[in-house]
Design a protein around this motif. Structure first.
Motif, PDB file in Angstrom:
ATOM      1  N   PHE A 134      28.272 -27.258  85.723  1.00  0.00           N
ATOM      2  CA  PHE A 134      26.915 -28.055  85.498  1.00  0.00           C
ATOM      3  C   PHE A 134      26.720 -25.664  84.711  1.00  0.00           C
ATOM      4  O   PHE A 134      26.508 -25.967  83.974  1.00  0.00           O
ATOM      5  CB  PHE A 134      26.191 -27.977  86.802  1.00  0.00           C
ATOM      6  CG  PHE A 134      24.455 -28.173  86.336  1.00  0.00           C
ATOM      7  CD1 PHE A 134      24.302 -28.745  85.980  1.00  0.00           C
ATOM      8  CD2 PHE A 134      24.081 -27.167  87.080  1.00  0.00           C
ATOM      9  CE1 PHE A 134      22.603 -29.176  85.244  1.00  0.00           C
ATOM     10  CE2 PHE A 134      22.737 -26.842  86.650  1.00  0.00           C
ATOM     11  CZ  PHE A 134      21.653 -28.268  85.668  1.00  0.00           C
ATOM     12  N   GLY A 135      26.795 -24.994  85.412  1.00  0.00           N
ATOM     13  CA  GLY A 135      26.891 -23.505  84.872  1.00  0.00           C
ATOM     14  C   GLY A 135      26.932 -22.823  83.467  1.00  0.00           C
ATOM     15  O   GLY A 135      26.425 -22.899  82.915  1.00  0.00           O
ATOM     16  N   VAL A 136      28.961 -24.022  83.578  1.00  0.00           N
ATOM     17  CA  VAL A 136      29.154 -23.529  82.164  1.00  0.00           C
ATOM     18  C   VAL A 136      28.494 -24.442  81.311  1.00  0.00           C
ATOM     19  O   VAL A 136      28.160 -23.856  79.916  1.00  0.00           O
ATOM     20  CB  VAL A 136      30.802 -24.211  82.230  1.00  0.00           C
ATOM     21  CG1 VAL A 136      31.547 -24.224  80.942  1.00  0.00           C
ATOM     22  CG2 VAL A 136      31.622 -23.284  82.784  1.00  0.00           C
ATOM     23  N   LEU A 137      28.547 -25.494  81.248  1.00  0.00           N
ATOM     24  CA  LEU A 137      27.850 -26.280  80.327  1.00  0.00           C
ATOM     25  C   LEU A 137      26.532 -26.397  79.949  1.00  0.00           C
ATOM     26  O   LEU A 137      25.780 -26.057  79.033  1.00  0.00           O
ATOM     27  CB  LEU A 137      27.358 -28.107  81.037  1.00  0.00           C
ATOM     28  CG  LEU A 137      26.713 -28.950  80.342  1.00  0.00           C
ATOM     29  CD1 LEU A 137      28.049 -28.959  78.886  1.00  0.00           C
ATOM     30  CD2 LEU A 137      26.961 -29.853  81.366  1.00  0.00           C
ATOM     31  N   LEU A 138      25.018 -25.627  81.073  1.00  0.00           N
ATOM     32  CA  LEU A 138      24.496 -24.723  80.504  1.00  0.00           C
ATOM     33  C   LEU A 138      24.400 -23.523  79.722  1.00  0.00           C
ATOM     34  O   LEU A 138      23.837 -23.529  78.818  1.00  0.00           O
ATOM     35  CB  LEU A 138      23.753 -25.319  82.265  1.00  0.00           C
ATOM     36  CG  LEU A 138      21.728 -24.884  81.599  1.00  0.00           C
ATOM     37  CD1 LEU A 138      21.346 -26.660  81.884  1.00  0.00           C
ATOM     38  CD2 LEU A 138      20.813 -25.099  82.873  1.00  0.00           C
ATOM     39  N   ALA A 139      24.841 -23.446  80.626  1.00  0.00           N
ATOM     40  CA  ALA A 139      24.947 -21.601  79.843  1.00  0.00           C
ATOM     41  C   ALA A 139      25.287 -21.821  78.438  1.00  0.00           C
ATOM     42  O   ALA A 139      25.357 -21.149  77.120  1.00  0.00           O
ATOM     43  CB  ALA A 139      26.246 -20.988  80.593  1.00  0.00           C
ATOM     44  N   GLN A 141      25.546 -24.322  76.188  1.00  0.00           N
ATOM     45  CA  GLN A 141      25.021 -24.805  75.385  1.00  0.00           C
ATOM     46  C   GLN A 141      23.233 -23.616  75.136  1.00  0.00           C
ATOM     47  O   GLN A 141      23.649 -23.655  73.728  1.00  0.00           O
ATOM     48  CB  GLN A 141      24.188 -25.964  76.264  1.00  0.00           C
ATOM     49  CG  GLN A 141      25.348 -27.063  75.934  1.00  0.00           C
ATOM     50  CD  GLN A 141      24.694 -28.494  76.547  1.00  0.00           C
ATOM     51  OE1 GLN A 141      24.047 -28.411  77.571  1.00  0.00           O
ATOM     52  NE2 GLN A 141      25.284 -29.760  76.861  1.00  0.00           N
ATOM     53  N   VAL A 142      23.150 -22.961  76.192  1.00  0.00           N
ATOM     54  CA  VAL A 142      21.609 -21.467  75.159  1.00  0.00           C
ATOM     55  C   VAL A 142      22.649 -20.681  74.852  1.00  0.00           C
ATOM     56  O   VAL A 142      22.438 -20.599  72.983  1.00  0.00           O
ATOM     57  CB  VAL A 142      21.649 -21.307  76.572  1.00  0.00           C
ATOM     58  CG1 VAL A 142      20.509 -19.938  76.828  1.00  0.00           C
ATOM     59  CG2 VAL A 142      20.550 -21.791  78.314  1.00  0.00           C
ATOM     60  N   LEU A 143      23.708 -20.633  75.047  1.00  0.00           N
ATOM     61  CA  LEU A 143      24.493 -19.767  74.297  1.00  0.00           C
ATOM     62  C   LEU A 143      24.487 -19.919  72.521  1.00  0.00           C
ATOM     63  O   LEU A 143      24.705 -19.236  71.333  1.00  0.00           O
ATOM     64  CB  LEU A 143      25.244 -19.082  74.557  1.00  0.00           C
ATOM     65  CG  LEU A 143      25.546 -18.278  75.855  1.00  0.00           C
ATOM     66  CD1 LEU A 143      26.924 -17.973  76.314  1.00  0.00           C
ATOM     67  CD2 LEU A 143      24.980 -16.462  75.130  1.00  0.00           C
ATOM     68  N   GLU A 144      25.132 -21.573  72.760  1.00  0.00           N
ATOM     69  CA  GLU A 144      25.139 -22.031  71.205  1.00  0.00           C
ATOM     70  C   GLU A 144      24.049 -22.158  70.124  1.00  0.00           C
ATOM     71  O   GLU A 144      24.117 -22.223  69.040  1.00  0.00           O
ATOM     72  CB  GLU A 144      25.523 -23.262  71.291  1.00  0.00           C
ATOM     73  CG  GLU A 144      26.191 -24.077  70.369  1.00  0.00           C
ATOM     74  CD  GLU A 144      26.518 -25.656  69.995  1.00  0.00           C
ATOM     75  OE1 GLU A 144      26.972 -25.839  69.711  1.00  0.00           O
ATOM     76  OE2 GLU A 144      25.853 -26.081  71.487  1.00  0.00           O
ATOM     77  N   THR A 145      23.247 -21.959  71.347  1.00  0.00           N
ATOM     78  CA  THR A 145      21.301 -21.916  70.489  1.00  0.00           C
ATOM     79  C   THR A 145      21.405 -20.642  69.457  1.00  0.00           C
ATOM     80  O   THR A 145      19.807 -20.260  68.773  1.00  0.00           O
ATOM     81  CB  THR A 145      20.177 -22.430  70.966  1.00  0.00           C
ATOM     82  OG1 THR A 145      19.781 -21.239  71.773  1.00  0.00           O
ATOM     83  CG2 THR A 145      21.197 -24.124  71.380  1.00  0.00           C
ATOM     84  N   ALA A 151      30.239 -24.759  71.585  1.00  0.00           N
ATOM     85  CA  ALA A 151      29.802 -24.839  73.073  1.00  0.00           C
ATOM     86  C   ALA A 151      31.279 -24.373  73.963  1.00  0.00           C
ATOM     87  O   ALA A 151      31.295 -23.896  75.003  1.00  0.00           O
ATOM     88  CB  ALA A 151      29.011 -25.907  73.440  1.00  0.00           C
ATOM     89  N   THR A 152      31.658 -25.362  72.677  1.00  0.00           N
ATOM     90  CA  THR A 152      33.442 -24.814  74.139  1.00  0.00           C
ATOM     91  C   THR A 152      33.923 -23.182  74.162  1.00  0.00           C
ATOM     92  O   THR A 152      33.928 -23.007  74.744  1.00  0.00           O
ATOM     93  CB  THR A 152      34.028 -25.353  72.586  1.00  0.00           C
ATOM     94  OG1 THR A 152      33.940 -27.223  72.762  1.00  0.00           O
ATOM     95  CG2 THR A 152      35.820 -25.783  73.315  1.00  0.00           C
ATOM     96  N   LEU A 153      33.394 -22.638  72.689  1.00  0.00           N
ATOM     97  CA  LEU A 153      34.046 -21.703  72.638  1.00  0.00           C
ATOM     98  C   LEU A 153      33.702 -20.679  73.514  1.00  0.00           C
ATOM     99  O   LEU A 153      34.082 -19.418  74.378  1.00  0.00           O
ATOM    100  CB  LEU A 153      33.547 -21.161  71.099  1.00  0.00           C
ATOM    101  CG  LEU A 153      33.529 -19.303  70.920  1.00  0.00           C
ATOM    102  CD1 LEU A 153      35.510 -18.841  70.855  1.00  0.00           C
ATOM    103  CD2 LEU A 153      33.419 -18.755  69.334  1.00  0.00           C
ATOM    104  N   TRP A 154      32.505 -20.844  73.583  1.00  0.00           N
ATOM    105  CA  TRP A 154      31.320 -19.816  74.287  1.00  0.00           C
ATOM    106  C   TRP A 154      31.844 -20.556  76.151  1.00  0.00           C
ATOM    107  O   TRP A 154      31.589 -19.857  77.204  1.00  0.00           O
ATOM    108  CB  TRP A 154      29.734 -19.759  74.441  1.00  0.00           C
ATOM    109  CG  TRP A 154      29.532 -19.289  73.291  1.00  0.00           C
ATOM    110  CD1 TRP A 154      28.775 -19.969  72.437  1.00  0.00           C
ATOM    111  CD2 TRP A 154      29.455 -18.130  73.009  1.00  0.00           C
ATOM    112  NE1 TRP A 154      28.985 -18.835  71.393  1.00  0.00           N
ATOM    113  CE2 TRP A 154      28.831 -18.145  72.155  1.00  0.00           C
ATOM    114  CE3 TRP A 154      29.803 -16.735  73.887  1.00  0.00           C
ATOM    115  CZ2 TRP A 154      28.965 -16.053  71.194  1.00  0.00           C
ATOM    116  CZ3 TRP A 154      30.198 -15.283  73.331  1.00  0.00           C
ATOM    117  CH2 TRP A 154      29.861 -15.195  71.884  1.00  0.00           C
TER     118      TRP A 154
END
Length: 505
Positions: A134-139, A141-145, A151-154
C-alpha cells in the motif's frame, strides 16, 4: 560456527558492541542478542515509535467517526480513549525485548510451540507485505505527479531504498526514524495550523451528532490501529541492555506511539468533520495550498515519501525476521548476514509484485484486508502478554526456543486452542465489505470483534495454564542462561502481577 541456540552463525561480529564503532551491516537476525552486544537507551523507543506512526494513513483512522455522522468533539473523545487503550498492548510488548533478547514473533514459540508459532507468523507476514505494498502504491503515484518517470519506476526506487534500510538493519532503522521527525513534524505542524485556521467543523445537528455505534466504531478503529503495531515492538528493543528499566522502555514506547497517533488521528477527526468529501491526500493538498499555490503537493510529498520508505524498511525487516523464524522451525538454516539479505530481498520482490498487481481501484479493499489481519492478531497478543506477565513472568529458556525438541513443544496446545477460541468467538462480531456477522446489527453496526478476540483468547489461555508449575522449567532456564551469557548474566523478569505464583494443579 554454531551458536548457543543451535543455529549456524557467521564468525562476523554483530551490529555494534559499541553503537558508534561497530560494523555498519547487522549480522544477527532471529538469534539471541548477547549482553556484550547490547546498546541503546530506553528513550530511543519514543522517537522511533513516534515516527513509525507519523504517516498520513494514521490520520485516515480519524475519519471513521465523522464519516458515520459523529460530531468532531465526540470523535476526538472516542479517538483519544481508543489510542490510550490500544497503545497499552503494543507498549507492554516492548519490555520483552531487553528481557529475552529476541525478535517479537519468535517469542511466540513459548506459547504456540516451535512449529505452531507459524500460525500467527503467517498473519504477521501478510501485515508487513500488505502495509508495504500500500505504501509503495501510494508513494509512487504521488511521485509520478511531481517528477518525471512512471509510477512503476518510482515503485522500484522506493522498494530498493527500503530494502537497503532493512538490509543494513537495526541501527540504521533506529537512526533514520530518530532523525525523520526533523522533516515531517514541521511540515505537519504547518498543515495542522492551516487546518485549524481555515476549516470549521459541521454544526448541522442532522449531519453531526452522537450515536453509540459511531463512537464505538471510532474507538475501535483507533485502538485496533495501535494494537496492530504489537507485532513489531520487540524487534526494535531487543538490543537494549538487559538491565534497562521495564517502566522506562514501556513508558517511552507508549509515549512515542500515543503522541503521534493522537496528533494525526485528532487532525483527521477535525478535517473529516469539516470538509464535504474526506480524502486524506486531497484534503492535505487543499489545506496546504491555502498558504500558497503548490505548497500542498510539496508538503504531501515531503511527509509521505520519506515516511513510506522508512516504514517499508521496518516492514521488510520484520517480514524477514518472521520468515526466517518459520523456515528455521522446519529446517536448520545459517543465521548469517547473507541469510538476512536474502530474506529482505525476497520480501522486497513480493512487495513490488503485490503493489504492481494492486490497481488503485482496489484500494478500498485494503481496509478489509487490514481489518481481517487485526482480527487474527488480537488473539495472538492476548496469549503472548498473558504468558509473559502472568504465567512465566518473563522467565524463559531462550536456547529451548530454538531447539527442535524444545520443552515448549512443537505444537503448543494451550496457546493454539486459546487462539482458535478467540478467532471463533469474534467471527459473529466481524464486519467487512464481504461479510457481516450476526451480532453486528444488534450493535447498530459497531465492530467490536477484535475486543472479543482479546478477551476470549486471553481468558482461555489464563485458565488453560492455571496448573502451570514454574519449577518444571527452572533447570532449563538456568542451563540456557549459563550457555548464553554465563552465570553472572543480568536477569530481568516481567513486572510482578498481583496474586500468588502458580503451582501444579
Amino acid at each position: 560456527m554454531a551458536d548457543h541456540t543451535g543455529a549456524t552463525r557467521s564468525p562476523q561480529p554483530a551490529p555494534g558492541e559499541n553503537s558508534r564503532s561497530g560494523p555498519v551491516l547487522e549480522t544477527r537476525s532471529i538469534d539471541y542478542i548477547p549482553q556484550s552486544e547490547r546498546h541503546g537507551r530506553a528513550w530511543h523507543q519514543a522517537p522511533f515509535w513516534f515516527t513509525g506512526q507519523f504517516v498520513p494513513t494514521t490520520m485516515v483512522v480519524g475519519f471513521a467517526g465523522p464519516v458515520m455522522g459523529l460530531s468532531v468533539g465526540w470523535s476526538i473523545t472516542a479517538t483519544v480513549l481508543g489510542i490510550l487503550f490500544g497503545t497499552c498492548f503494543m507498549a507492554f510488548h516492548a519490555n520483552q525485548g531487553p528481557t529475552m533478547g529476541l525478535p517479537q514473533m519468535i517469542q511466540s514459540r513459548a506459547q504456540f510451540g516451535t512449529r505452531g508459532a507459524l500460525v500467527p507468523m503467517l498473519a504477521v507476514i501478510c501485515v508487513y507485505i500488505g502495509f508495504s505494498a500500500f505504501g509503495v502504491l501510494l508513494a509512487s503515484q504521488v511521485l509520478e505527479t511531481v517528477l518525471p518517470g512512471s509510477a512503476t519506476l518510482w515503485a522500484v526506487v522506493i522498494v530498493l531504498l527500503a530494502a537497503v534500510l532493512a538490509i543494513v538493519g537495526y541501527d540504521l532503522l533506529h537512526t533514520v526514524l530518530r532523525l525523520l521527525p526533523y522533516l515531517v513534524v514541521p511540515v505537519f505542524g504547518i498543515l495542522t495550523v492551516l487546518a485549524l485556521t481555515h476549516l470549521s467543523p459541521h454544526h448541522d445537528p442532522h449531519t453531526a451528532s452522537f450515536t453509540w455505534a459511531a463512537a464505538l466504531a471510532q474507538f475501535v478503529a483507533a485502538a485496533g490501529y495501535q494494537l496492530g503495531y504489537a507485532v513489531y515492538v520487540s524487534d526494535y528493543s531487543r538490543y537494549l541492555p538487559a538491565d534497562t528499566s521495564a517502566r522506562g522502555v514501556i513508558g517511552w514506547t507508549y509515549a512515542g506511539a500515543a503522541l503521534s497517533a493522537i496528533w494525526l488521528m485528532v487532525l483527521g477527526n477535525f478535517i473529516a468533520g469539516s470538509v464535504p468529501v474526506p480524502d486524506a491526500l486531497v484534503n492535505l493538498q487543499d489545506i496546504g495550498d491555502t498558504l500558497f499555490s503548490g505548497f500542498g503537493k510539496t508538503a504531501v510529498v515531503a511527509v509521505l515519501v520519506p515516511s513510506a520508505i522508512a516504514i517499508m524498511g521496518v516492514n521488510l525487516y520484520g517480514a524477514m525476521l518472521s520468515g526466517l523464524s518459520i523456515v528455521h522451525a522446519f529446517r536448520p538454516i545459517a543465521l548469517t548476514a547473507r541469510t538476512r539479505i536474502v530474506g529482505v530481498a525476497v520480501g522486497a520482490a513480493v512487495v513490488f509484485a503485490v503493489a504492481e498487481g494492486l490497481p488503485g481501484k482496489y484500494l478500498d479493499s485494503f481496509n478489509d484486508f487490514i481489518t481481517l489481519i487485526l482480527y487474527v492478531l488480537a488473539p495472538w497478543t492476548a496469549v503472548n502478554l498473558i504468558d509473559y506477565y502472568f504465567v512465566r513472568r518473563g522467565h524463559y529458556a531462550i536456547t529451548e526456543i530454538f531447539s527442535p525438541d524444545s520443552i515448549y513443544g512443537r505444537w503448543g496446545r494451550a496457546g493454539l486452542l486459546s487462539y482458535a477460541l478467540g478467532v471463533a468467538a469474534l467471527i459473529p462480531f466481524m464486519t467487512t465489505g464481504f461479510y457481516t456477522g450476526p451480532m453486528v446489527d444488534a450493535l447498530d453496526g459497531a465492530d467490536i470483534a477484535f475486543v472479543v478476540g482479546l478477551v476470549v483468547s486471553g481468558t482461555a489461555y489464563f485458565l488453560a495454564t492455571r496448573g502451570f508449575d514454574p519449577a518444571r522449567e527452572q533447570e532449563a532456564i538456568r542451563d540456557s542462561r549459563n550457555r548464553l551469557d554465563g552465570p553472572s548474566a543480568v536477569v530481568r523478569s516481567a513486572p510482578r502481577a498481583t496474586g500468588r505464583p502458580r503451582s501444579a494443579g
